[in-house]
Design an enzyme around this catalytic site. Structure first.
Site, PDB file in Angstrom:
ATOM      1  N   TYR A  70       0.819  -1.219   0.000  1.00 36.47           N
ATOM      2  CA  TYR A  70       0.000   0.000   0.000  1.00 36.47           C
ATOM      3  C   TYR A  70       0.853   1.269   0.000  1.00 36.47           C
ATOM      4  O   TYR A  70       0.351   2.349   0.303  1.00 36.47           O
ATOM      5  CB  TYR A  70      -0.892   0.028   1.253  1.00 36.47           C
ATOM      6  CG  TYR A  70      -2.198  -0.720   1.158  1.00 36.47           C
ATOM      7  CD1 TYR A  70      -2.256  -2.019   0.662  1.00 36.47           C
ATOM      8  CD2 TYR A  70      -3.376  -0.142   1.598  1.00 36.47           C
ATOM      9  CE1 TYR A  70      -3.450  -2.712   0.612  1.00 36.47           C
ATOM     10  CE2 TYR A  70      -4.577  -0.829   1.548  1.00 36.47           C
ATOM     11  CZ  TYR A  70      -4.609  -2.119   1.050  1.00 36.47           C
ATOM     12  OH  TYR A  70      -5.794  -2.803   1.010  1.00 36.47           O
TER      13      TYR A  70
ATOM     14  N   LYS B 161       4.891 -14.674   1.521  1.00 39.49           N
ATOM     15  CA  LYS B 161       4.867 -15.526   0.316  1.00 39.49           C
ATOM     16  C   LYS B 161       6.312 -15.542  -0.175  1.00 39.49           C
ATOM     17  O   LYS B 161       6.628 -15.111  -1.288  1.00 39.49           O
ATOM     18  CB  LYS B 161       3.893 -14.923  -0.718  1.00 39.49           C
ATOM     19  CG  LYS B 161       3.690 -15.794  -1.947  1.00 39.49           C
ATOM     20  CD  LYS B 161       2.992 -17.113  -1.673  1.00 39.49           C
ATOM     21  CE  LYS B 161       2.861 -17.922  -2.955  1.00 39.49           C
ATOM     22  NZ  LYS B 161       2.447 -19.313  -2.688  1.00 39.49           N
TER      23      LYS B 161
ATOM     24  N   ASP C  76      -1.189 -18.388   0.992  1.00 43.55           N
ATOM     25  CA  ASP C  76      -2.173 -19.322   0.436  1.00 43.55           C
ATOM     26  C   ASP C  76      -2.498 -20.432   1.435  1.00 43.55           C
ATOM     27  O   ASP C  76      -3.673 -20.759   1.672  1.00 43.55           O
ATOM     28  CB  ASP C  76      -1.685 -19.901  -0.911  1.00 43.55           C
ATOM     29  CG  ASP C  76      -0.221 -20.317  -0.890  1.00 43.55           C
ATOM     30  OD1 ASP C  76       0.496 -19.943   0.059  1.00 43.55           O
ATOM     31  OD2 ASP C  76       0.220 -21.028  -1.815  1.00 43.55           O
TER      32      ASP C  76
ATOM     33  N   ASP D  84      -4.991  -7.339   4.812  1.00 42.81           N
ATOM     34  CA  ASP D  84      -6.324  -6.872   4.402  1.00 42.81           C
ATOM     35  C   ASP D  84      -7.165  -8.048   3.906  1.00 42.81           C
ATOM     36  O   ASP D  84      -8.333  -8.207   4.273  1.00 42.81           O
ATOM     37  CB  ASP D  84      -6.174  -5.812   3.302  1.00 42.81           C
ATOM     38  CG  ASP D  84      -7.516  -5.193   2.941  1.00 42.81           C
ATOM     39  OD1 ASP D  84      -8.288  -4.878   3.862  1.00 42.81           O
ATOM     40  OD2 ASP D  84      -7.797  -5.026   1.740  1.00 42.81           O
TER      41      ASP D  84
ATOM     42  N   ASP E 243     -10.628 -10.104   5.770  1.00 42.27           N
ATOM     43  CA  ASP E 243     -11.968 -10.307   5.215  1.00 42.27           C
ATOM     44  C   ASP E 243     -12.353 -11.785   5.375  1.00 42.27           C
ATOM     45  O   ASP E 243     -13.516 -12.104   5.631  1.00 42.27           O
ATOM     46  CB  ASP E 243     -12.032  -9.910   3.726  1.00 42.27           C
ATOM     47  CG  ASP E 243     -12.652  -8.521   3.537  1.00 42.27           C
ATOM     48  OD1 ASP E 243     -12.371  -7.652   4.393  1.00 42.27           O
ATOM     49  OD2 ASP E 243     -13.412  -8.310   2.575  1.00 42.27           O
TER      50      ASP E 243
HETATM   51  N1  GGG Z   1     -14.378   1.110   7.417  1.00 47.33           N
HETATM   52  C1  GGG Z   1     -13.390   1.675   6.634  1.00 47.33           C
HETATM   53  C2  GGG Z   1     -13.549   1.418   5.174  1.00 47.33           C
HETATM   54  O1  GGG Z   1     -14.321   2.066   4.515  1.00 47.33           O
HETATM   55  N2  GGG Z   1     -12.830   0.431   4.653  1.00 47.33           N
HETATM   56  C3  GGG Z   1     -12.947   0.102   3.276  1.00 47.33           C
HETATM   57  C4  GGG Z   1     -11.667  -0.183   2.608  1.00 47.33           C
HETATM   58  O2  GGG Z   1     -11.656  -0.511   1.435  1.00 47.33           O
HETATM   59  N3  GGG Z   1     -10.554  -0.077   3.278  1.00 47.33           N
HETATM   60  C5  GGG Z   1      -9.316  -0.323   2.700  1.00 47.33           C
HETATM   61  C6  GGG Z   1      -8.352  -0.887   3.628  1.00 47.33           C
HETATM   62  O3  GGG Z   1      -8.571  -0.987   4.812  1.00 47.33           O
HETATM   63  O4  GGG Z   1      -7.290  -1.272   3.145  1.00 47.33           O
END
Ligand code: GGG
Length: 350
Positions: free
Chosen positions: A135, A185, A218, A242, A246
């Protein structure tokens, strides 16, 4: 009476709904535990971008510097503002400007919630490096739109940046069950990820009470589904963290339960608290967004502000609420019903 100065950035979509919900609960906790809140709401969002040409004003970072903590709802309204513009215009600059290099995301099943896995006995703390890596925003495009177009994006891993996030991970493991899994990785990414692995091995002897595992991203994704109960603290780079979180959100029942804290560990700037989820434009302003992740993030904020009792009480009230089946299934209750149930549970404790 102690006063905490908070900057509120509800942002876009359901960010507005859930920030309101979280603040109702935080205010109820403030009344019960005897602290005051001095809140300023900042309208920085995609709507603000359409009106001004920027996601926040030029002095936005300086404005935020004065606060004890920042609470953020969600960012993004891709119909009118490209996601890369909104993210790089608000959320990412704040994380970088205030050295919020540790993004903490807890993953466990709350009472009453049935996750998609057979086994619910997991309690994972994901630590995502939050200011560099994939990032970093270093790169460019040439010959845009032409046949010979080139796009380059460089991941940047500094010794200082990797060392500090690994140390943070080791310390979190020491405070929990003593196991750290470092995710890379390094078979494919032979510079940055081999460097990360080397740094992990170099630091490990300083934390003899922590056992360390190395996993590739992975294999880690599979493990989070097949054996999540074997994991304690997980540390990963910005993008890998990130994605993994999720997945963590999915196994804990969905993004509506995934809380996060962007911590500036040395306290040189304010830390920022936000649910993991985005702005969900499809359900914005319908009063049906799940506020649990936002409320839990608010509890993490109070913990950070040394209001540990209030934080624990909110978390317990969330657990009572989902245990009663309120907010435990998608669509079963409105945002307002879940928020009120948490406040009621908080008041019942007293
Ligand atoms: N709640 C914060 C938000 O809107 N996150 C959405 C998002 O895409 N965040 C990117 C990240 O955390 O890398």
């Amino acid at each position: 009476m102690k006063t905490h100065k908070l900057a509120l950035i509800p942002g876009d979509g359901i960010g507005v709904d859930v920030t309101d919900a979280a603040m109702q609960v935080i205010r109820a906790a403030a009344r019960r535990f005897g602290f005051q809140l001095d809140c300023r709401t900042l309208p920085w969002s995609c709507q603000y971008y359409l009106e001004t040409g920027a996601m926040m004003p030029d002095d936005g970072i300086e404005t935020l510097r004065d606060f004890d903590a920042i609470y953020l709802g969600a960012v993004g309204w891709p119909e009118t503002v490209p996601d890369a513009v909104s993210l790089h215009g608000l959320l990412l600059p704040i994380r970088k400007a205030f050295n919020q290099y540790a993004n903490i995301r807890p993953h466990r099943l709350l009472p009453g919630i049935e996750g998609p896995l057979r086994s619910g006995g997991f309690d994972i703390l994901c630590i995502r490096e939050n200011t560099e890596g994939e990032y970093s925003g270093a790169g460019g495009r040439v010959h845009q739109g032409k046949d010979d177009e080139v796009a380059v994006e460089t991941s940047i891993f500094t010794r200082a940046g990797v060392e500090r996030i690994l140390r943070f991970g080791f310390e979190q493991a020491q405070a929990r069950r003593g196991h750290l899994t470092s995710v890379t990785k390094s078979n494919a990414q032979k510079y940055s990820m081999v460097f990360w692995d080397e740094m992990t091995r170099q630091l490990a002897p300083e934390y003899p009470d922590v056992t360390v595992s190395h996993m590739h991203i992975d294999a880690m994704a599979a493990k989070m589904v097949m054996a999540p109960e074997s994991l304690d603290v997980v540390v990963a780079s910005n993008l890998f963290g990130d994605i993994l979180t999720d997945l963590g959100a999915a196994i804990q029942g969905g993004l509506g339960y995934a809380a996060s804290a962007n911590i500036c560990p040395d306290g040189s700037g304010p830390s920022m608290f936000e649910p993991v989820h985005g702005s969900a434009p499809d359900i914005a302003r319908q009063g049906i967004a799940n506020p649990v992740a936002a409320i839990w993030s608010g509890a993490m904020m109070l913990e950070h502000l040394d209001e540990g009792q209030a934080a624990a009480a909110i978390l317990s009230a969330i657990e009572t609420t989902t245990g009663r089946g309120i907010g435990a299934r998608a669509g079963s209750h409105s945002t307002a019903e879940i928020t009120q149930a948490v406040i009621t549970a908080l008041e019942e404790q007293a």
